[in-house]
Design an enzyme around this catalytic site. Structure first.
Site, short mmCIF file in Angstrom:
data_model
loop_
_atom_site.label_atom_id
_atom_site.label_comp_id
_atom_site.label_asym_id
_atom_site.label_seq_id
_atom_site.Cartn_x
_atom_site.Cartn_y
_atom_site.Cartn_z
N PRO A 164 0.19 -1.14 -0.06
CG PRO A 164 -0.84 -1.76 1.63
CD PRO A 164 0.45 -2.02 0.91
CD GLU A 165 4.91 2.31 -2.79
OE1 GLU A 165 4.90 3.45 -3.26
OE2 GLU A 165 5.58 1.06 -2.30
CE LYS A 167 3.60 5.76 3.02
NZ LYS A 167 4.37 4.82 2.72
#
Ligand SMILES: [Zn+2]
Length: 268
Positions: free
Chosen positions: A2-3, A51
């Site tokens: 996840p970015e 994020k």
């Protein structure tokens, strides 16, 4: 991994089913908020900040961070089976028609909406935010000229949204070694423009790509390709650790960088 683009994408999916809807019931499966109950609250907004994923319901903000394993799923309320183990669910939000479930969330906080600004006080300009400010991001990066570019790009206090995948790709496309000190980067603005472009182009894609098209078999230039041939020059990609103290503290990230030794020449 996840970015910023992943979180933006997940926020869009949640917004589509939650925004403008009332929560019929909620569960927060972390000790700190085990008794919290937002049922009856109207979800006004779902958005990403770097994020972080924010769900604003009534006077409360639900903040979550995916870290390594986290993911949000949306299910219909008609009893669809979850695609992740139930014991990994950390947050369950039910509307009349849908169920949003946050699995394996690395962080989950409830806060008054008025506390958002102080919670995010240290966060740098968001590459995918409406208030992206390249000058401010450059100023923050330049404040620590001795830091290596690869470390500085990951530091969410400089700019928000870049994770381990994008930093390798940004350095490759900028033809810079990740260990180059920020103060020696001749054109920091073009690095920032590259960062902005890569995240923007990926924010609505389900599969991340930096090579031009998500449909091609190889969608990344260097990340995860150690030992494979550079798509530009056929030199084998190498992988190593930057090893700076700041980075070692960032235990949540895979810490290696991927580099083409020919396209990104070492400093002499
Ligand atoms: Zn190359």
């Amino acid at each position: 991994m996840p970015e910023g683009d992943t979180v933006y994408h997940q926020a869009s999916a949640l917004r589509a089913v939650l925004a403008g809807k009332f929560l019929e019931s909620t569960q927060f499966r972390v000790p700190q908020y085990a008794t919290a109950d937002l049922s009856g609250e109207l979800v006004e907004e779902v958005l990403s900040r770097g994020k972080h994923l924010l769900i604003r319901a009534g006077e409360t903000t639900i903040q979550s961070h995916l870290k390594m394993e986290g993911i949000w799923h949306v299910y219909p309320r008609n009893g669809a089976r979850w695609k992740r183990p139930g014991h990994t669910a950390r947050c369950v939000l039910n509307t009349a028609e849908h169920q949003a479930v946050g699995f394996s969330l690395g962080e989950l906080h409830l806060m008054p909406r008025t506390s958002e600004d102080s919670f995010f006080a240290d966060l740098g300009p968001d590459l995918l935010g409406p208030d992206w400010d390249q000058d401010e991001a450059r100023r923050r990066l330049q404040a620590q000229p001795e830091r290596s570019l690869g470390v500085a790009l990951l530091d969410q206090r400089n700019l928000a949204g870049i994770g381990n995948v994008f930093r390798s790709e940004i350095c490759f496309l900028s033809r810079l070694r990740p260990e180059t000190p920020v103060g020696e980067v001749a054109d920091l603005d073009s690095v920032l423009e590259m960062s902005y472009r890569l995240l923007q182009v990926n924010k609505n894609r389900s599969r991340r790509a930096t090579t031009g098209s998500a449909s091609t078999a190889i969608s990344l230039w260097t990340y995860g390709r150690a030992g494979k041939l550079c798509l530009r020059c056929q030199t084998p990609i190498i992988r190593y650790y930057l090893g700076e103290e700041q980075l070692r503290q960032a235990a949540i990230e895979d810490r290696s960088v991927y580099v083409c030794p020919y396209c990104q020449p070492a400093r002499v």
